[in-house]
Enzyme design. Structure first.
Site, short mmCIF file in Angstrom:
data_model
loop_
_atom_site.label_atom_id
_atom_site.label_comp_id
_atom_site.label_asym_id
_atom_site.label_seq_id
_atom_site.Cartn_x
_atom_site.Cartn_y
_atom_site.Cartn_z
CB ILE A 89 -0.95 0.02 1.22
CG1 ILE A 89 -0.15 -0.08 2.54
CG2 ILE A 89 -1.98 -1.08 1.11
CD1 ILE A 89 -1.03 0.05 3.77
CB ALA B 132 7.50 2.81 -0.88
N GLY B 133 7.96 3.46 2.42
CA GLY B 133 8.50 4.42 3.37
C GLY B 133 9.98 4.64 3.15
N GLY C 118 11.61 1.01 3.57
CA GLY C 118 11.14 -0.14 2.79
C GLY C 118 9.67 -0.02 2.47
CB VAL D 129 3.91 0.49 3.99
CG1 VAL D 129 2.87 0.36 5.10
CG2 VAL D 129 5.05 1.40 4.43
CG ASP E 295 7.22 15.49 9.54
OD1 ASP E 295 6.86 16.53 8.93
OD2 ASP E 295 7.49 14.44 8.96
#
Length: 991
Positions: free
Chosen positions: A634, A636-637, A640, A642, A753
């Site tokens: 679902i 990408a962080g 890597g 997600v 953030d």
């Protein structure tokens, strides 16, 4: 020979030269080739005055046995020329929406004609017309649309013939076929060649994925996304795709395939691993040779099996070598401790053969001999440091009985010791233990170490004492000699009463009240020898008066204890009642005083731990990978991919979760940074903070598992549902975010953030704060900050003091929350639009603040402005924000007053200008500038194709062309309002 005849003659001689000049790199599929036809073309000619002139003329030539045709016209002396040449019907492939038309032609210089310079032209026009069927000779020029005006690069002057080559693009083809037409308006032209073709990306295999031949997109689709499939014996979690350019070239492959376990990549194919090699998992890696003491006799091996007599431990990777059993330890000796009876030191040498392992440990087992019985030593024996899991080759053993024989067995262990010992080559079978028999003998009786009073009254004393070494239950009992006397200052006369005892306690009776006695004890050996006597110690019997006084004191102590308990209960009840009456509700204040109670729990920064892994284990629950099921990628962080998945823990029902993974090839620092977010999340428990389900740290692939939020990130969700929520619903979302931030601030924690992209939404529209990658703990003092000398800062969401001085507090989080409020009320609009970071910082320093979003309640916008106060001490706290939002939600009428809205600022339109200040060139360009390009076809179908038509539209017109969503309808309407205002400017600072 006239000019046209000379042109035809020279064209015939130039064709071969021109024919070798044209080359194409991309794959081209030709639909029409005038040169290659080789027969009558059958093209239709038409002129308004067919009787006067025939217009275009066809000329046939023979070249190398093949027919060659050209079309020409040269009516330069006549006015108002309108001569048409139409091709035959050209069939179109369904996927072709754009074709290229390559023309080779000659144009005569008008100055070379005497008296015709006023009527002569040096250009001609190219037209096209879509059609679902061949219309034969029927011709209506109104059905054609102009493609381009064709002008020569080089003009022919008399005998100096110059051949021109031009390529034009015909777009937006949608029917079964089409016609091309050439219009002459008074030029002297010779049309040598017409070639119609389209470009395609050829079938190819890239990164182990095969892609079919694909027709290139048109100018409106410069990149066409094409999905492929992995080659045989290859796998990809994501469907591989690539982009086909308008020029027929493949670019930007995405989602590389990997060869399955047991296969390796060889020339764009996956080939099975050969015997003696293996590959454990799908990857781009090559097959590896079998490690030490392993073998693989088959192809496609996922791992290599251990040879006979060699093993892998349960924790060993299946890709690693195998190892043998260790041999026995050597040189086991026991050394008694001369200073401490009952203690000895066992020491030994490591085994000669460790079996190739480094995880060697030792264990010690003790047995004692009592007659013919061989019994375990029991739990009373003490080992230092321990009797199992020893890394060193020595251990201290104490609390041993004298005069007993002991057997000590030292056994060596490794990760494979659990496996049975198998015959080794040359019939060698390793032994894993060494045994030693020893005993401790003492010639001297034990020593008396201490003597104490157990009980006393007026006529008796009860005493006990300790001995060293202590006697064991199974050993012979120790006999004692006790001597006591009255304390007397007459030293020359000393009379002792002597008692022989077989236990280390005694009650001495028939003593005088209120009298001091001196007592000493010594142990007796088996041979009658006396041990060292203890020092004389004084004990005194009670007098008759002391007995009565003791009873009185005891009664007073009991009464005092009861009174103290009553007072404690009264104080507790009073304090609880006072706290109940003085507790302040969240709705009783707007701006709270600085003195607030600290929460019971305070956040602990995991970076303060010397070993970050300890923080992970302390604050997060370890999950076994078998309880996790990945279902779909679902996102990408930073570290890597997600996944969406499910978690089925033992004894609990299955729940949907989000799974963050750590990409392969990570460093240890990346792994620690990755898991630090879990160490942070694991400390929080609030309905508006994303919940950590657990982590996977003890296996190869580290993972962070959190609750799954079905609607994803808040900014994207709001953009996808623009205009679908009421102000009351949006304020409810903000209230949830503020409640989560209030909890974090009370934990002495700053986020750093906070943005709509870091807020997640579930199906109940409940918002939860997430993404703690930039977060840090606040210090204990009220003005606590986190200061850093570097690192990325999200400029559009960050308070000015944090940008300038890296000074982060809960007050800077409040500033960020104000930006989040603006994002929510603007349905995910980007803060500060397309301004650069430098422009944003300059604007804020010059006191500019974001304007109210469209339809934003005035009370909500006023709260935003409070969050954006330059003086951070004057900004509201999150507790104040939650209280105010609660009041607004309880009073829906307070949300009806709308803040002033200026479309020139909020939509950022430069009046009727494009990004460069010039008028918008098309309706599609205008729609793209306001991010409404999805309605381009709606405007086209409605016949709104010019900006003048756009300016005449009203709300009803916008609805009628298919714009239904309220938010989109308002955006387009306000944009038209801004277009009408000719004083609007691109810069927001002019407003």
């Amino acid at each position: 020979m006239d000019f046209l005849g000379r042109v035809r003659h020279l064209l015939f001689s130039c064709v071969l030269i021109n024919g070798i000049l044209v080359t194409f790199q991309a794959k081209e599929e030709v639909l029409l080739d005038m040169k290659a036809t080789g027969g009558e073309l059958g093209w239709l000619t038409w002129s308004p005055n067919q009787g006067d002139r025939s217009g275009w003329e066809v000329t046939q030539r023979t070249l190398n046995g093949s027919q060659f045709y050209t079309y020409s016209i040269c009516n330069v002396e006549e006015r108002e020329q309108d001569n048409w040449l139409r091709t035959t019907f050209i069939q179109r492939r369904p996927s072709v929406s754009q074709v290229f038309v390559e023309l080779q032609f000659i144009v005569r210089d008008c100055n070379s004609f005497d008296g015709a310079s006023l009527t002569c032209k040096e250009t001609f026009n190219l037209y096209s017309s879509d059609a679902d069927a061949d219309v034969g000779t029927a011709f209506r020029k109104g059905q054609f649309r102009k493609v381009a005006t064709v002008a020569p690069d080089e003009i022919t002057k008399k005998n100096d013939m110059r051949i021109n080559t031009e390529t034009k693009v015909v777009q937006s083809l949608s029917q079964k076929g089409f016609y091309l037409a050439f219009q002459d308006i008074g030029a002297c032209i010779a049309l040598l060649s017409v070639r119609v073709y389209y470009k395609a990306c050829p079938a190819t295999t890239k990164s182990l994925a095969s892609f079919p031949e694909t027709v290139a997109g048109g100018l409106n689709q410069q990149l066409k996304k094409v999905s492929g499939k992995c080659v045989d014996n290859a796998y990809s979690e994501d469907l591989p795709h690539i982009y086909c350019t308008a020029e027929g070239e493949w670019v930007v492959p995405v989602g590389q395939c990997q060869c399955d376990a047991g296969f390796e990549e060889v020339e764009d194919a996956c080939q099975e691993c050969q015997p003696g090699f293996f590959k454990a998992e799908a990857s781009r890696d090559k097959c590896e040779p079998c490690p030490a003491n392993t073998q693989s006799q088959d192809s496609r091996s996922l791992f290599c099996v251990c040879m006979d007599g060699f093993y892998r431990a349960l924790t060993d990777p299946v890709t690693g070598p195998c190892s043998g059993l260790p041999s026995a330890p050597r040189g086991l000796v026991a050394t008694p401790n001369s200073l401490t009876p009952g203690k000895l030191l066992l020491s030994w040498q490591p085994p000669e053969d460790t079996g190739g392992r480094s995880d060697i440990t030792y264990s010690v087992e003790c047995h004692r001999w009592e007659g013919s019985q061989h019994l375990p030593c029991g739990e009373k024996i003490r080992y230092d440091p321990a009797n199992t899991g020893l890394l060193d080759t020595k251990v201290s053993v104490s609390e041993l009985d004298p005069y007993l024989n002991y057997t000590f067995t030292v056994e060596v262990h490794s990760g494979v010791s659990m496996f049975p010992s198998q015959p080794m080559p040359h019939s060698f079978k390793p032994q894993s233990s060494a045994t030693l028999n020893t005993s401790l003998h003492y010639t001297d009786p034990p020593k008396i170490t201490s003597m104490r009073l157990v009980e006393r009254d007026s006529t008796s004393l009860s005493l006990s004492w300790d001995v060293f070494p202590r006697p064991r239950v199974q050993s012979q009992p120790i006999r004692y000699e006790l001597a006591y006397r009255k304390k007397d200052n007459k030293i020359d006369v000393t009379t002792y009463v002597v008692l022989k005892l077989e236990k280390n306690s005694v009650q001495i009776s028939d003593l005088s009240p209120g009298t001091a006695y001196l007592v000493k004890v010594q142990a007796l050996g088996d041979d009658g020898n006396q041990g060292v006597s203890s020092l004389e110690e004084q004990f005194e019997t009670l007098s008759e008066g002391q007995l009565n006084k003791t009873a009185v004191i005891l009664a007073g102590v009991v009464a005092g204890v009861v009174t103290l308990l009553i007072l404690i209960v009264i104080v507790f009840l009073h304090r609880r009642n006072r706290n109940t009456h003085t507790r302040q509700g969240p709705e009783d204040t707007y701006f709270s005083s600085p003195e607030q109670l600290k929460p019971l729990k305070t956040y602990v920064d995991p970076h303060t731990y010397e070993d970050p892994n300890v923080a992970v284990l302390k604050f997060a629950t370890e999950i076994h990978p078998s309880h996790i099921s990945k279902q779909k990628v679902i996102g990408a962080g930073e570290f890597g991919e997600v996944y969406r998945g499910s978690l089925k823990a033992p004894g609990k029902k299955e729940v949907a979760v989000a799974i963050k993974t750590l990409k392969p090839g990570y460093t240890e620092k990346q792994r620690q940074d990755f898991l630090s977010e879990a160490s942070i999340m694991g400390q929080f428990s609030h309905q508006n903070i994303i919940r950590l389900e657990g982590v996977v740290t003890k296996f190869k692939h580290a993972m962070i598992v959190t609750e799954f939020m079905e609607n994803g990130a808040l900014d994207r969700y709001l953009r996808d549902h623009d205009g679908e929520f009421s102000s009351h619903q949006l304020v409810g979302m903000l209230r949830g975010i503020a409640a989560g931030m209030k909890y974090l601030s009370e934990m002495s924690y700053v986020h750093r953030d906070l943005a709509a992209r870091n807020i997640l939404v579930n199906t109940a529209l409940e918002c939860k704060v997430s993404d703690f990658g930039l977060s840090r703990v606040l210090e204990d003092e009220p003005e606590g900050t986190y200061t850093t000398s570097g690192g990325k800062i999200p400029i559009r969401w960050t308070a000015p003091e944090a940008i300038a001085y890296r000074k982060f507090t809960s007050a800077s989080d409040v500033w960020s929350f104000g930006i989040v409020m603006w994002e929510v009320m603007a349905f995910g609009e980007r803060p500060y639009w397309d301004m650069s970071n430098h422009e944003v910082m300059k604007a804020i320093n010059e006191a500019f603040r974001l304007p109210a979003p469209m339809d934003c309640p005035s009370a909500v916008y006023q709260l935003m402005l409070q969050c954006w106060l330059q003086d951070r001490a004057k900004r509201p706290r999150f507790g104040d924000i939650v209280s105010l939002l609660d009041k607004l939600l309880r009073s829906p009428d307070s949300l009806k007053t709308i803040a002033d809205f200026d479309p020139r600022v909020s939509i950022r339109l430069p009046s009727t200008s494009g990004s460069d200040g010039s008028p918008f060139r098309s309706v599609s360009e205008w729609l793209e500038s306001i991010k409404m390009s999805q309605y381009s076809e709606n405007f086209t179908r409605a016949g709104v194709v010019t900006m003048d038509q756009v300016l005449q539209m009203k709300n009803e017109d916008i609805k009628n062309i298919g714009v239904r969503l309220p938010g989109h309808l308002k955006r387009i309407a306000y944009s038209i309002l801004g277009l009408k205002d000719q004083t609007s400017t691109l810069s927001v600072f002019a407003v």
